[in-house]
Design an enzyme around this catalytic site. Structure first.
Site, mmCIF file in Angstrom:
data_model
loop_
_atom_site.group_PDB
_atom_site.id
_atom_site.type_symbol
_atom_site.label_atom_id
_atom_site.label_comp_id
_atom_site.label_asym_id
_atom_site.label_seq_id
_atom_site.Cartn_x
_atom_site.Cartn_y
_atom_site.Cartn_z
ATOM 1 N N ARG A 164 0.828 -1.213 0.000
ATOM 2 C CA ARG A 164 0.000 0.000 0.000
ATOM 3 C C ARG A 164 0.869 1.274 0.000
ATOM 4 O O ARG A 164 0.526 2.274 0.608
ATOM 5 C CB ARG A 164 -0.952 0.044 1.204
ATOM 6 C CG ARG A 164 -1.953 -1.082 1.266
ATOM 7 C CD ARG A 164 -2.971 -0.983 0.144
ATOM 8 N NE ARG A 164 -4.086 -1.891 0.326
ATOM 9 C CZ ARG A 164 -4.117 -3.153 -0.112
ATOM 10 N NH1 ARG A 164 -3.080 -3.660 -0.758
ATOM 11 N NH2 ARG A 164 -5.187 -3.906 0.066
ATOM 12 N N SER A 239 -10.847 -0.908 2.977
ATOM 13 C CA SER A 239 -10.122 -1.003 4.253
ATOM 14 C C SER A 239 -9.745 0.403 4.716
ATOM 15 O O SER A 239 -9.127 1.153 3.962
ATOM 16 C CB SER A 239 -8.830 -1.795 4.091
ATOM 17 O OG SER A 239 -9.086 -3.078 3.610
ATOM 18 N N GLU A 335 -5.262 3.861 6.043
ATOM 19 C CA GLU A 335 -4.889 3.611 4.649
ATOM 20 C C GLU A 335 -5.528 4.665 3.738
ATOM 21 O O GLU A 335 -4.970 5.068 2.724
ATOM 22 C CB GLU A 335 -5.368 2.207 4.245
ATOM 23 C CG GLU A 335 -4.834 1.734 2.917
ATOM 24 C CD GLU A 335 -5.899 1.126 2.036
ATOM 25 O OE1 GLU A 335 -6.753 1.879 1.524
ATOM 26 O OE2 GLU A 335 -5.869 -0.106 1.863
#
Ligand code: FAD
Ligand code: EPU
Length: 339
Positions: A164, A239, A335
């Site tokens: 990520r 998420s 995130e």
């Protein structure tokens, strides 16, 4: 191209947060894009690029210029009888692009089916799912350097991809806009990735023994639809946190107290599913006014009533971080891009 004032962003972010941009432009080609950037520079406005709005949380109105990237087009170049290079412009929808490749029987992106957002954003956080990340097939991307408006190229090394992560979220943050991305895909002898447990189970349910890339895509779509909320129905950005990676030593201490904790060792570190940590703290399905943790996937925060403000969602995420830290001594990192 028109630059519009006081433009609502409610339909342009998948959380469905009701905010507006002081200025807004939708750009369809590079000359429009350069014009919009110059307009912001001359007026000293901050710029925010927007793709599908599926990984942003607006906590307030945006006081500068939002540039929505609508550059379209897909092209191909044959490398050899086994491989093909496929290039898509930033504004192409990611899932439609994956389906385009599958229709042509080009392999490599099937595990990334149904991820929301646009192709141009895919390198930002090296999107990943079900055992694949874009770095596995990514060749390069063309970007516009915002300082000198020159086109530059980043390859798989200079993108500095991680979990990520990429250069565009770190030292390159706010310096470039991604214009197009090129992937190297297989034309035959596809590498079928079924190591992610849920895929095997889903293929069994579908009665598939020797899966094709199209079967993998179907399995991934089914799994995703079974637990992830559809942003068209309930606002979310996937998420909300990254899965934390902690040092082995720390893991062994926590594991003594919580032996059932799922874990994915990786050298001297161990990745823990944040969804499990959050669920253990009692957050799964829990709602505070307009915001909730999704009842099928605790890692996803949802705009449950549709009326949540960005600040409410942000504050809810802070409560989750605090309780996970308190119970496990592990600090979750967001995130989603907070604006
Ligand atoms: P946006 O939200 O529009 O932008 C994200 C950030 O990138 C912003 O900071 C924006 O300013 C910047 N940006 C956008 N375009 C450009 C550009 N061309 N150049 C420079 N900067 C740019 N992600 C995964 O990795 N794996 C998943 O499995 C996954 N599942 C999800 C499931 C759901 C239901 C949802 C809602 C989200 C999920 N996500 C997942 C997150 C999201 O889909 C990805 O991060 C996606 O790449 C975001 O694309 P976007 O175009 O919507 O980005
Ligand atoms: N789990 C729970 N409770 C929950 C959710 C998860 O206990 O409520 C535990 C379970 O043990 C499960 C494990 O967490 O086995 C992993 O869950 P899942 O397979 O759903 O994956 P994830 O780690 O929660 C990650 C990505 C997703 C990606 C999937 C599939 C991150 C932050 N998230 O989720 O990406 O789709 O794997 O590869 O890495 C996104 O980035 O927005 C996203 C959805």
């Amino acid at each position: 191209m028109k630059i519009q004032e006081n433009y609502s962003l409610k339909k342009l972010n998948t959380f469905g947060v009701d905010v507006s941009a002081k200025y807004f432009a939708e750009v369809k080609d590079i000359s429009d894009l350069k014009y919009a950037i110059e307009f912001a520079k001359i007026n000293h406005f901050e710029i925010l690029f927007l793709g599908g709005g599926s990984n942003v949380l607006f906590t307030k109105d945006f006081g500068g210029l939002v540039i929505k990237l609508d550059l379209k087009g897909i092209s191909e170049a044959s490398l050899n009888e086994n491989e093909v290079l496929v290039t898509a412009k930033a504004g192409e929808n990611w899932h439609e692009f994956v389906q385009f490749c599958l229709d042509k029987n080009y392999g490599g992106l099937e595990n990334l089916s149904l991820i929301p957002g646009n192709v141009g954003t895919s390198p930002m956080q090296n999107i990943g799912a079900y055992g694949t990340e874009i770095k596995d097939t990514f060749v390069n991307c063309k970007v516009l350097n915002l300082e000198n408006l020159q086109i530059e190229e980043f390859d798989n090394v200079t993108c500095r991809f991680g979990y990520r992560e990429s250069v565009f979220k770190r030292e390159g943050k706010g310096k470039y806009v991604i214009l197009e991305v090129t992937f190297k895909l297989s034309r035959k002898n596809h590498q079928i990735k079924t190591e992610y447990g849920a895929i095997k189970t889903e293929l069994e349910k579908l009665g598939v023994e020797n899966p094709s890339i199209q079967d993998i895509s179907r399995a991934v779509i089914n799994i995703r639809q079974s637990k992830l909320p559809d942003p068209k129905i309930i606002g979310n950005a996937g998420s909300f946190f990254k899965n934390p990676t902690i040092p082995l030593e720390q893991f062994l201490k926590v594991q003594k107290e919580y032996p059932q904790m799922p874990n994915y060792p990786n050298g001297d570190a161990v990745k823990i599913p944040a969804g499990w940590l959050i669920e253990q703290c009692g957050w799964k399905g829990k709602q505070i006014v307009n915001v909730a943790s999704h009842d099928l996937q605790a890692l996803v925060i949802v705009n449950k009533t549709g009326a949540a403000s960005g600040k409410e969602i942000y504050d809810f995420s802070t409560l989750i971080i605090e309780s996970v830290l308190d119970k496990f001594g592990i600090e979750l990192e967001r995130e989603v891009n907070i604006i």
